[in-house]
Design a protein around this motif. Structure first.
Motif, PDB file in Angstrom:
ATOM      1  N   PHE A 299      -9.980   3.576  -4.143  1.00 46.40           N
ATOM      2  CA  PHE A 299      -8.833   4.423  -4.500  1.00 46.40           C
ATOM      3  C   PHE A 299      -8.830   5.695  -3.642  1.00 46.40           C
ATOM      4  CE2 PHE A 299      -6.745   7.760  -6.826  1.00 46.40           C
ATOM      5  CZ  PHE A 299      -5.630   7.153  -7.394  1.00 46.40           C
TER       6      PHE A 299
ATOM      7  N   THR B  95      -7.851   4.941  -0.108  1.00 48.26           N
ATOM      8  CA  THR B  95      -6.432   4.574   0.040  1.00 48.26           C
ATOM      9  C   THR B  95      -5.501   5.763  -0.135  1.00 48.26           C
ATOM     10  OG1 THR B  95      -6.940   2.362  -0.830  1.00 48.26           O
ATOM     11  CG2 THR B  95      -4.610   3.037  -0.797  1.00 48.26           C
ATOM     12  N   TYR B  96      -5.750   6.564  -1.178  1.00 46.30           N
ATOM     13  CA  TYR B  96      -4.807   7.630  -1.537  1.00 46.30           C
ATOM     14  C   TYR B  96      -5.322   9.042  -1.227  1.00 46.30           C
ATOM     15  CZ  TYR B  96      -2.539   3.857  -4.092  1.00 46.30           C
ATOM     16  OH  TYR B  96      -1.918   2.679  -4.435  1.00 46.30           O
TER      17      TYR B  96
ATOM     18  N   ALA C 120      -5.881  12.804  -4.627  1.00 44.71           N
ATOM     19  CA  ALA C 120      -5.386  11.870  -5.647  1.00 44.71           C
ATOM     20  C   ALA C 120      -6.524  11.447  -6.572  1.00 44.71           C
ATOM     21  CB  ALA C 120      -4.770  10.649  -4.973  1.00 44.71           C
TER      22      ALA C 120
ATOM     23  N   THR D  20       0.343  10.723  -7.317  1.00 42.43           N
ATOM     24  CA  THR D  20      -0.476  11.225  -6.215  1.00 42.43           C
ATOM     25  C   THR D  20       0.313  12.253  -5.414  1.00 42.43           C
ATOM     26  OG1 THR D  20       0.293   9.552  -4.639  1.00 42.43           O
ATOM     27  CG2 THR D  20      -1.565   8.959  -6.077  1.00 42.43           C
TER      28      THR D  20
ATOM     29  N   SER E  33       1.165  12.086  -2.481  1.00 44.40           N
ATOM     30  CA  SER E  33       2.132  11.389  -1.614  1.00 44.40           C
ATOM     31  C   SER E  33       3.347  10.892  -2.387  1.00 44.40           C
ATOM     32  CB  SER E  33       1.445  10.201  -0.935  1.00 44.40           C
ATOM     33  OG  SER E  33       0.962   9.284  -1.904  1.00 44.40           O
TER      34      SER E  33
ATOM     35  N   ASP F   1       3.225   8.561  -4.926  1.00 43.70           N
ATOM     36  CA  ASP F   1       3.002   7.255  -5.546  1.00 43.70           C
ATOM     37  C   ASP F   1       2.606   7.421  -7.010  1.00 43.70           C
ATOM     38  OD1 ASP F   1       3.389   5.726  -3.144  1.00 43.70           O
ATOM     39  OD2 ASP F   1       1.433   6.441  -2.473  1.00 43.70           O
TER      40      ASP F   1
ATOM     41  N   ILE G 233       0.539   5.593  -9.817  1.00 44.38           N
ATOM     42  CA  ILE G 233      -0.476   4.546  -9.871  1.00 44.38           C
ATOM     43  C   ILE G 233      -1.246   4.620 -11.190  1.00 44.38           C
ATOM     44  CG2 ILE G 233      -0.816   4.325  -7.386  1.00 44.38           C
ATOM     45  CD1 ILE G 233      -3.067   6.312  -7.605  1.00 44.38           C
TER      46      ILE G 233
END
Length: 374
Positions: free
Chosen positions: A246, A249-250, A254, A315, A317, A319, A321
């Motif tokens: 995680f 990726t983020y 995040a 997040t 960005s 997103d 999640i």
């Protein structure tokens, strides 16, 4: 923010049992030191009384001092229940009452014999008692109670002497009230500082949960209590599933949001003041549940897992999640150490992750593991 700070020092109801234990011991030590000092000072003051008082009156004063010194000594050597807040509050009330009773008795003797203004120290005793409150870290409620007790005793004394309402008596009450306000503010400020230092020393900066050190200390304390009361204790060890992936990726920002969100879930699930959720390290969390069996802990674990599945975090960005957690549950066994208990929970957590994650696993006494898929 100011309102929250006021609520923190208004009473002990908002404080955790663990902070109350810390404050109780702090109060115990200060009351004990003062009581033992007074037990020494009271007899020592007899030298001044001997020089200024007639022999017949000196004997009565000496008896009063001996009784007060003995009571202070008894209070000073009373060491039981030093981590009980109610006992600490009782200790402080007893200290105030011992000094007030001595002041009332000796003042009456001095007034009857016409020596009320001839002997140093006695006329200032009520002011010394009320100023003494500033030494202790007290809540607003506690400080108010102790100040009112001193004022009430002064009112009764004035009434008994038939001096209630005269100028000197009103001045004394006014001065006591002013000194009480200042002493009370100092006592409340001490509590605020103690609370702030306690939180800095025991809380994880990111999540606001207890840190690893605090969790282990409290678990040791609960194991000691178990030896005395024989209540059950469970620990839940959590690991956020695939958290490293995680983060990769983020991003770590995040990841911090997820950690905070999970911490919020643990706080909501800690419904009793004795429950202690903590950040154990990285993406691992620990929850201590005194008075809880493994089957009851499993119900809590399932509720936490369900809350994680329903939670969505946003997040940086943009997103939205979700996240899940795996849980290892261990119930305390007789003669087990803190490390052994956590080790069994860690083994159960490993089993939960090995069998697909997003599930809880109970560590059995024989160290086999019963898997529970929620």
């Amino acid at each position: 923010m100011i309102f929250e700070a006021l609520l923190d020092v208004s009473s002990d109801k908002r404080h955790s049992r663990y902070f109350n234990q810390t404050r109780s011991h702090f109060l115990f030590r200060r009351i004990r030191i003062i009581a033992l000092m007074l037990a020494i000072i009271q007899p020592a003051w007899l030298a001044i009384d001997y020089l200024l008082l007639p022999q017949s009156m000196f004997e009565s004063i000496a008896y009063s001092r001996a009784i007060a010194a003995s009571a202070c000594l008894a209070l000073g050597i009373w060491t039981q229940f030093r981590y009980s807040l109610r006992t600490a509050q009782l200790r402080l009330l007893l200290l105030v009452m011992i000094l007030s009773a001595f002041q009332v008795a000796t003042s009456e003797l001095l007034i009857i014999h016409g020596y009320s203004t001839n002997v140093a120290g006695y006329q200032f005793f009520p002011f010394m008692i009320i100023c003494m409150i500033a030494i202790f870290p007290l809540s607003i409620t506690e400080a108010l109670i102790y100040i009112l007790v001193v004022l009430f005793i002064e009112l009764l004394t004035q009434f008994a002497r038939q001096k209630l309402g005269d100028v000197d008596s009103i001045n004394n009450l006014w001065l006591l009230a002013v000194l009480g306000s200042i002493s009370g503010w100092a006592a409340i400020n001490q509590l605020s500082m103690l609370l702030g230092l306690y939180r800095q020393a025991t809380r994880d900066a990111l999540t606001g949960l207890a840190n690893r050190r605090q969790a282990l200390e409290q678990l040791e304390s609960e194991l000691l209590r178990h030896q005395q009361q024989q209540h059950s204790i469970c620990v839940l060890l959590f690991d956020l599933d695939k958290f490293k992936l995680f983060n990769d990726t983020y991003g770590h920002a995040a990841g911090d949001i997820v950690l905070k969100s999970f911490a919020h879930i643990l706080k909501k699930q800690s419904r009793r003041r004795t429950d202690l959720p903590a950040r154990y390290g990285g993406e691992e969390f620990l929850m201590i549940l005194p008075g809880t069996t493994a089957s009851d802990a499993l119900v809590i674990a399932e509720s936490i897992m369900e809350a994680c599945r329903n939670a969505k975090v946003k997040t940086p960005s943009g997103d939205s999640i979700g996240f899940t957690t795996s849980i290892g549950i261990a119930e305390y066994q007789a003669k087990e150490t803190c490390d052994q208990l956590i080790h069994r929970a860690d083994k159960a957590l490993y089993e939960a992750k090995a069998n697909g994650r997003d599930r809880a696993c109970i560590a059995e006494a024989n160290q086999d593991y019963t898997e529970v898929i929620a």
